[in-house]
Design a protein around this motif. Structure first.
Motif, PDB file in Angstrom:
ATOM      1  N   CYS A 190      -5.431   3.897   3.585  1.00  0.00           N
ATOM      2  CA  CYS A 190      -4.483   4.876   4.113  1.00  0.00           C
ATOM      3  C   CYS A 190      -5.130   5.693   5.224  1.00  0.00           C
ATOM      4  CB  CYS A 190      -3.999   5.808   3.010  1.00  0.00           C
ATOM      5  SG  CYS A 190      -3.206   4.948   1.640  1.00  0.00           S
ATOM      6  N   ALA A 191      -4.361   5.992   6.254  1.00  0.00           N
ATOM      7  CA  ALA A 191      -4.864   6.810   7.355  1.00  0.00           C
ATOM      8  C   ALA A 191      -4.952   8.273   6.945  1.00  0.00           C
ATOM      9  CB  ALA A 191      -3.974   6.651   8.574  1.00  0.00           C
ATOM     10  N   ALA A 192      -4.008   8.732   6.100  1.00  0.00           N
ATOM     11  CA  ALA A 192      -3.991  10.143   5.686  1.00  0.00           C
ATOM     12  C   ALA A 192      -3.077  10.307   4.490  1.00  0.00           C
ATOM     13  CB  ALA A 192      -3.513  11.041   6.826  1.00  0.00           C
TER      14      ALA A 192
ATOM     15  N   LEU B 134      11.377 -13.368 -18.464  1.00  0.00           N
ATOM     16  CA  LEU B 134      11.640 -13.279 -19.890  1.00  0.00           C
ATOM     17  C   LEU B 134      13.041 -13.758 -20.223  1.00  0.00           C
ATOM     18  CD1 LEU B 134      10.092  -9.757 -20.535  1.00  0.00           C
ATOM     19  CD2 LEU B 134       9.017 -11.987 -20.894  1.00  0.00           C
ATOM     20  N   SER B 135      13.935 -13.635 -19.233  1.00  0.00           N
ATOM     21  CA  SER B 135      15.322 -14.075 -19.365  1.00  0.00           C
ATOM     22  C   SER B 135      15.875 -14.212 -17.952  1.00  0.00           C
ATOM     23  CB  SER B 135      16.151 -13.058 -20.168  1.00  0.00           C
ATOM     24  OG  SER B 135      16.325 -11.860 -19.425  1.00  0.00           O
ATOM     25  N   LYS B 136      17.179 -14.460 -17.826  1.00  0.00           N
ATOM     26  CA  LYS B 136      17.780 -14.556 -16.507  1.00  0.00           C
ATOM     27  C   LYS B 136      17.813 -13.213 -15.794  1.00  0.00           C
ATOM     28  CE  LYS B 136      20.737 -18.565 -17.390  1.00  0.00           C
ATOM     29  NZ  LYS B 136      22.133 -19.101 -17.408  1.00  0.00           N
ATOM     30  N   ARG B 137      17.684 -12.114 -16.563  1.00  0.00           N
ATOM     31  CA  ARG B 137      17.815 -10.795 -15.964  1.00  0.00           C
ATOM     32  C   ARG B 137      16.540  -9.960 -16.014  1.00  0.00           C
ATOM     33  NH1 ARG B 137      22.366 -10.723 -19.390  1.00  0.00           N
ATOM     34  NH2 ARG B 137      21.386  -9.043 -20.594  1.00  0.00           N
ATOM     35  N   SER B 138      15.520 -10.414 -16.715  1.00  0.00           N
ATOM     36  CA  SER B 138      14.329  -9.584 -16.897  1.00  0.00           C
ATOM     37  C   SER B 138      13.066 -10.352 -16.538  1.00  0.00           C
ATOM     38  CB  SER B 138      14.220  -9.099 -18.347  1.00  0.00           C
ATOM     39  OG  SER B 138      15.364  -8.361 -18.720  1.00  0.00           O
ATOM     40  N   ASP B 139      12.155  -9.691 -15.806  1.00  0.00           N
ATOM     41  CA  ASP B 139      10.899 -10.352 -15.475  1.00  0.00           C
ATOM     42  C   ASP B 139       9.790  -9.341 -15.208  1.00  0.00           C
ATOM     43  OD1 ASP B 139      11.718  -9.377 -13.009  1.00  0.00           O
ATOM     44  OD2 ASP B 139      11.385 -11.250 -11.933  1.00  0.00           O
ATOM     45  N   PHE B 140       8.551  -9.807 -15.388  1.00  0.00           N
ATOM     46  CA  PHE B 140       7.360  -9.088 -14.951  1.00  0.00           C
ATOM     47  C   PHE B 140       6.975  -9.624 -13.570  1.00  0.00           C
ATOM     48  CE2 PHE B 140       6.874  -8.705 -19.596  1.00  0.00           C
ATOM     49  CZ  PHE B 140       6.607  -7.337 -19.699  1.00  0.00           C
ATOM     50  N   TYR B 141       6.270  -8.800 -12.798  1.00  0.00           N
ATOM     51  CA  TYR B 141       5.817  -9.257 -11.487  1.00  0.00           C
ATOM     52  C   TYR B 141       4.491  -8.592 -11.132  1.00  0.00           C
ATOM     53  CZ  TYR B 141       7.870  -4.789 -10.045  1.00  0.00           C
ATOM     54  OH  TYR B 141       8.183  -3.449  -9.943  1.00  0.00           O
ATOM     55  N   ALA B 142       3.758  -9.269 -10.279  1.00  0.00           N
ATOM     56  CA  ALA B 142       2.529  -8.722  -9.720  1.00  0.00           C
ATOM     57  C   ALA B 142       2.395  -9.255  -8.300  1.00  0.00           C
ATOM     58  CB  ALA B 142       1.309  -9.135 -10.547  1.00  0.00           C
ATOM     59  N   SER B 143       1.850  -8.430  -7.402  1.00  0.00           N
ATOM     60  CA  SER B 143       1.734  -8.845  -6.012  1.00  0.00           C
ATOM     61  C   SER B 143       0.601  -8.084  -5.339  1.00  0.00           C
ATOM     62  CB  SER B 143       3.054  -8.589  -5.265  1.00  0.00           C
ATOM     63  OG  SER B 143       2.933  -8.899  -3.893  1.00  0.00           O
ATOM     64  N   TYR B 144      -0.045  -8.749  -4.375  1.00  0.00           N
ATOM     65  CA  TYR B 144      -1.060  -8.108  -3.550  1.00  0.00           C
ATOM     66  C   TYR B 144      -0.850  -8.539  -2.106  1.00  0.00           C
ATOM     67  CZ  TYR B 144      -5.480  -6.945  -1.324  1.00  0.00           C
ATOM     68  OH  TYR B 144      -6.421  -6.441  -0.464  1.00  0.00           O
ATOM     69  N   ALA B 145      -0.957  -7.585  -1.184  1.00  0.00           N
ATOM     70  CA  ALA B 145      -0.839  -7.893   0.239  1.00  0.00           C
ATOM     71  C   ALA B 145      -1.838  -7.079   1.031  1.00  0.00           C
ATOM     72  CB  ALA B 145       0.577  -7.612   0.746  1.00  0.00           C
ATOM     73  N   LYS B 146      -2.324  -7.672   2.109  1.00  0.00           N
ATOM     74  CA  LYS B 146      -3.275  -7.021   3.001  1.00  0.00           C
ATOM     75  C   LYS B 146      -2.832  -7.262   4.443  1.00  0.00           C
ATOM     76  CE  LYS B 146      -7.229  -5.424   4.749  1.00  0.00           C
ATOM     77  NZ  LYS B 146      -7.579  -3.986   4.726  1.00  0.00           N
ATOM     78  N   ILE B 147      -2.737  -6.185   5.215  1.00  0.00           N
ATOM     79  CA  ILE B 147      -2.402  -6.279   6.634  1.00  0.00           C
ATOM     80  C   ILE B 147      -3.658  -6.041   7.459  1.00  0.00           C
ATOM     81  CG2 ILE B 147      -1.160  -5.189   8.551  1.00  0.00           C
ATOM     82  CD1 ILE B 147       1.141  -4.660   6.713  1.00  0.00           C
ATOM     83  N   HIS B 148      -3.903  -6.922   8.412  1.00  0.00           N
ATOM     84  CA  HIS B 148      -4.997  -6.750   9.361  1.00  0.00           C
ATOM     85  C   HIS B 148      -4.398  -6.250  10.669  1.00  0.00           C
ATOM     86  CE1 HIS B 148      -8.711  -7.282  11.501  1.00  0.00           C
ATOM     87  NE2 HIS B 148      -8.180  -8.178  12.324  1.00  0.00           N
ATOM     88  N   ASN B 149      -4.630  -4.987  10.993  1.00  0.00           N
ATOM     89  CA  ASN B 149      -4.124  -4.374  12.220  1.00  0.00           C
ATOM     90  C   ASN B 149      -5.169  -4.465  13.330  1.00  0.00           C
ATOM     91  OD1 ASN B 149      -1.475  -3.176  11.489  1.00  0.00           O
ATOM     92  ND2 ASN B 149      -2.690  -2.010  10.015  1.00  0.00           N
TER      93      ASN B 149
ATOM     94  N   ALA C  49      10.137  -2.928  -1.775  1.00  0.00           N
ATOM     95  CA  ALA C  49      11.581  -2.901  -1.619  1.00  0.00           C
ATOM     96  C   ALA C  49      12.139  -1.514  -1.327  1.00  0.00           C
ATOM     97  CB  ALA C  49      12.259  -3.467  -2.871  1.00  0.00           C
ATOM     98  N   SER C  50      11.446  -0.452  -1.744  1.00  0.00           N
ATOM     99  CA  SER C  50      11.981   0.897  -1.607  1.00  0.00           C
ATOM    100  C   SER C  50      11.067   1.872  -0.880  1.00  0.00           C
ATOM    101  CB  SER C  50      12.301   1.478  -3.000  1.00  0.00           C
ATOM    102  OG  SER C  50      13.224   0.669  -3.688  1.00  0.00           O
ATOM    103  N   ASP C  51       9.861   1.440  -0.505  1.00  0.00           N
ATOM    104  CA  ASP C  51       8.886   2.350   0.080  1.00  0.00           C
ATOM    105  C   ASP C  51       8.189   1.640   1.230  1.00  0.00           C
ATOM    106  OD1 ASP C  51       6.920   4.182   0.680  1.00  0.00           O
ATOM    107  OD2 ASP C  51       6.187   4.409  -1.367  1.00  0.00           O
ATOM    108  N   SER C  52       8.057   2.312   2.379  1.00  0.00           N
ATOM    109  CA  SER C  52       7.417   1.696   3.542  1.00  0.00           C
ATOM    110  C   SER C  52       5.901   1.672   3.432  1.00  0.00           C
ATOM    111  CB  SER C  52       7.824   2.429   4.819  1.00  0.00           C
ATOM    112  OG  SER C  52       7.468   3.791   4.758  1.00  0.00           O
ATOM    113  N   GLY C  53       5.329   2.358   2.434  1.00  0.00           N
ATOM    114  CA  GLY C  53       3.894   2.302   2.196  1.00  0.00           C
ATOM    115  C   GLY C  53       3.101   3.247   3.074  1.00  0.00           C
ATOM    116  N   ARG C  54       1.812   3.452   2.686  1.00  0.00           N
ATOM    117  CA  ARG C  54       0.930   4.345   3.422  1.00  0.00           C
ATOM    118  C   ARG C  54      -0.368   3.671   3.858  1.00  0.00           C
ATOM    119  NH1 ARG C  54       5.059   6.348   2.467  1.00  0.00           N
ATOM    120  NH2 ARG C  54       5.575   8.512   1.941  1.00  0.00           N
ATOM    121  N   GLY C  55      -0.721   2.565   3.226  1.00  0.00           N
ATOM    122  CA  GLY C  55      -1.999   1.926   3.527  1.00  0.00           C
ATOM    123  C   GLY C  55      -1.836   0.513   4.051  1.00  0.00           C
TER     124      GLY C  55
END
Length: 353
Positions: free
Chosen positions: A36-38, A309-324, A335-341
């Motif tokens: 994060c920058a700040a 777990l079903s058609k409507r329920s699931d667990f998830y995990a994700s990792y992403a890295k941006i090289h600027n 999906a709901s937050d533009s992020g800070r880092g």
């Protein structure tokens, strides 16, 4: 949930031929951000990580001659705090219209077809989790106010849609308006779409300050192919105009990058989704090629995993890295937050109803 309420005494209710569905998604996860920058909350609980949490109501009333009245009201919820997602009661969608054999015509707050082409066709992460392609590609405005939208019926796998969003500025009819169209083809294992949109972002003159044109023009070709053992995804995009990069003017941190927003860039996306039993493995690579003299390129690598777990329920995990590069400030959101880092890890659970 479906029900058909009786006609109200004042005529404001729905007739017995009306079907109303109440639906929603609740999604919450742990988000760990780095780089994060700040002012970064390094680890936090967030709502709407893989899919924006929501509560919606949809209705359809048969009017005869294969014509139906339709409506949707959808409220976004930050279920980590219980607050409204966008400070609006129905900030996700709010529209009404007619649907017939000739297509659907709707009016209100609706999705930008260019954004839908990116997330629904090209992105294995479907616009959610840390791997969301919209961290780098396309244009960040998901929905437009004051929109007229037309969607054709499918004809031999071909569909088309078009929108016009009235700017409704008291000073200029052109200020803040948007328009665009998408042409899609879906047959068997193949899905392809071509979309173009223009968003006018004219910041009007004030006092001694001149008017600033932050308008964006975005074109995207997106595709996916289901090979049974895996689904492969690809997209290429062309972005023109200041403000055409995915910055969020409502986000205090992203607004710092406003002066660095590319005015001429190319997007490239490659991705894959591999089902293994109840698991689904996800991976994507997105590149932002800045054609401005500053050459502020960026690339994102992302991996993810979901377990149903079903058609409507699931667990998830994700990792992403941006090289600027060269001072670019693209961030890893979801999906709901533009992020800070420039890097983030997500772990969460999602339930639909």
């Amino acid at each position: 949930m479906l029900f058909a309420p009786a006609q109200a005494a004042d005529g404001a209710g729905s007739a017995a031929s009306t079907n109303v569905a109440v639906y929603g998604v609740l999604d919450a996860g742990i988000v760990a951000e780095r780089g994060c920058a700040a002012n970064c909350a390094n680890t936090k609980v967030s709502g709407g990580v893989a899919s924006g949490s929501r509560l919606g109501v949809q209705g359809r009333e048969a009017l005869g001659n294969d014509v139906s009245a339709v409506f949707t009201l959808e409220a976004g919820v930050q279920n980590d705090t219980g607050q409204s997602e966008e400070g609006r009661l129905f900030g996700r969608q709010a529209y009404v219209g007619l649907d017939s054999r000739l297509g659907a015509l709707t009016l209100g707050r609706q999705y930008n077809p260019h954004y839908l082409a990116l997330t629904d066709v090209a992105d294995p992460f479907k616009g959610g989790m840390a791997g969301s392609a919209s961290n780098l590609a396309g244009y960040s405005v998901k929905r437009y106010d004051n929109t007229v939208k037309y969607v054709t019926p499918a004809l031999r796998g071909v569909t088309a849609s078009a929108i016009y969003s009235f700017g409704e500025s008291p000073y200029s009819n052109a200020s803040n308006r948007a328009y665009g169209a998408t042409l899609g083809y879906s047959a068997g294992a193949v899905n392809v779409s071509v979309s173009h949109q223009r968003k006018n972002n004219l910041i009007l003159a004030s006092g001694t300050l001149p008017a600033i044109d932050m308008s964006a023009r975005n074109t995207l070709i997106a595709a996916n192919v289901d090979l049974k053992v895996a689904t492969v995804f690809a997209a290429v995009g062309v972005n023109k105009g200041y403000g055409s990069s995915p910055w969020d003017p409502n986000n205090a941190y992203s607004a710092l990058a406003l002066s660095m927003s590319s005015s001429d860039s190319r997007d490239t996306l490659l991705g894959v989704s591999v089902p293994v039993g109840g698991f689904k493995l996800l991976a994507s690579w997105v590149r932002k090629d800045d054609r401005d003299l500053a050459n502020r390129d960026a690339s994102q690598m992302a991996v993810g995993l979901t377990y149903s777990l079903s058609k409507r329920s699931d667990f998830y995990a994700s990792y992403a890295k941006i090289h600027n590069k060269n001072g670019a400030r693209y961030t890893v959101g979801n999906a709901s937050d533009s992020g800070r880092g420039d890097a983030a890890f997500n772990l969460g659970f999602r339930q639909g109803f």
